[in-house]
Design an enzyme around this catalytic site. Structure first.
Site, PDB file in Angstrom:
ATOM      1  N   LEU A 117      44.668  57.207  25.400  1.00 20.26           N
ATOM      2  CA  LEU A 117      44.532  56.729  24.216  1.00 20.26           C
ATOM      3  C   LEU A 117      45.463  57.041  23.121  1.00 20.26           C
ATOM      4  O   LEU A 117      45.407  56.480  22.310  1.00 20.26           O
ATOM      5  CB  LEU A 117      42.915  57.372  23.773  1.00 20.26           C
ATOM      6  CG  LEU A 117      41.726  56.662  24.565  1.00 20.26           C
ATOM      7  CD1 LEU A 117      40.555  57.079  24.156  1.00 20.26           C
ATOM      8  CD2 LEU A 117      41.658  54.931  24.546  1.00 20.26           C
ATOM      9  N   CYS A 124      43.757  57.343  23.608  1.00 19.59           N
ATOM     10  CA  CYS A 124      44.039  57.538  21.903  1.00 19.59           C
ATOM     11  C   CYS A 124      45.603  57.650  21.787  1.00 19.59           C
ATOM     12  O   CYS A 124      46.266  57.261  20.831  1.00 19.59           O
ATOM     13  CB  CYS A 124      43.580  58.789  21.447  1.00 19.59           C
ATOM     14  SG  CYS A 124      41.826  58.825  21.646  1.00 19.59           S
TER      15      CYS A 124
END
Length: 221
Positions: A117, A124
């Protein structure tokens, strides 16, 4: 893709601290926790050593993700701190995007949880890194300070970022590329204490050198 080496420049770079939250820390299983905590703090400290504009962000910190460690907040008390409530990709948050753009910098050093991700790990880091590249930034992912569920997930995320032009580096490589020359400022005087604290392998190398000068006996080699 034709590679063009764009070196990190402390006058062009900024630093992002992405979701280094106390709850999410437990998801980072690809690096031993003691080493990972040190790498998270070292990543944030790079901003102080080199005077880089720094932006902090967290995701839903009132839930199980938890807050950013107090050490990070104390290190950057005046930095923009964007508390996201739902966006997985921080670039989707207008306040965060405005904070990045307000720095006027063209290079972004990023690390976060999780890598897939965030730039150097998986979600993030990777999602944000890809969005930054798409927006025209040169992106440098600090892989030491990004963590995810396992080594395979980290490899997949890093491969995805590299394919998009993100440069994936260690903390040591980020620091030395920003410094460039031990005679610069920041240079030896600033970086050796930094490495002594966050990269003890190198810190003890310098200590051994000092000890040899002070009280060592020549080997005769």
């Amino acid at each position: 893709m034709v590679f063009k080496y764009e070196r990190l420049d402390k006058d062009k770079a900024m630093l992002l601290v992405v979701d280094h939250q106390e709850g999410l820390f437990q998801l980072a299983r690809d690096t031993p926790p003691v080493a990972f905590k040190s790498s998270i703090l070292a990543h944030a400290a790079l901003g102080k050593v080199f005077g880089l504009p720094t932006v902090l962000t967290s995701s839903a910190e009132t839930g199980p993700n938890g807050p950013l460690p107090q050490e990070l907040l104390e290190m950057h008390p005046d930095a923009p701190f964007i508390k996201r409530n739902g966006e997985v990709n921080a670039w989707d948050n207008p306040e965060f995007r405005a904070a990045v753009e307000a720095t006027g910098r063209s290079q972004v050093i990023i690390a976060g949880i999780t890598t897939d991700l965030t730039p150097a790990t998986s979600v993030c880091t990777a999602f944000l890194a890809l969005s930054l590249v798409d927006a025209g930034y040169a992106v440098y992912a600090n892989s030491d300070a990004s963590g995810t569920f396992d080594a395979k997930t980290a490899r997949d995320a890093n491969d995805r970022m590299r394919a998009a032009g993100v440069q994936v580096l260690s903390m040591f490589a980020v620091a030395l590329e920003l410094m460039r020359d031990w005679r610069n400022v920041p240079g030896t005087r600033e970086l050796l204490p930094f490495f002594d604290k966050y990269l003890p392998e190198y810190g003890f190398l310098a200590r051994a050198h000092d000890a040899a000068i002070a009280s060592g006996t020549a080997s005769g080699l």
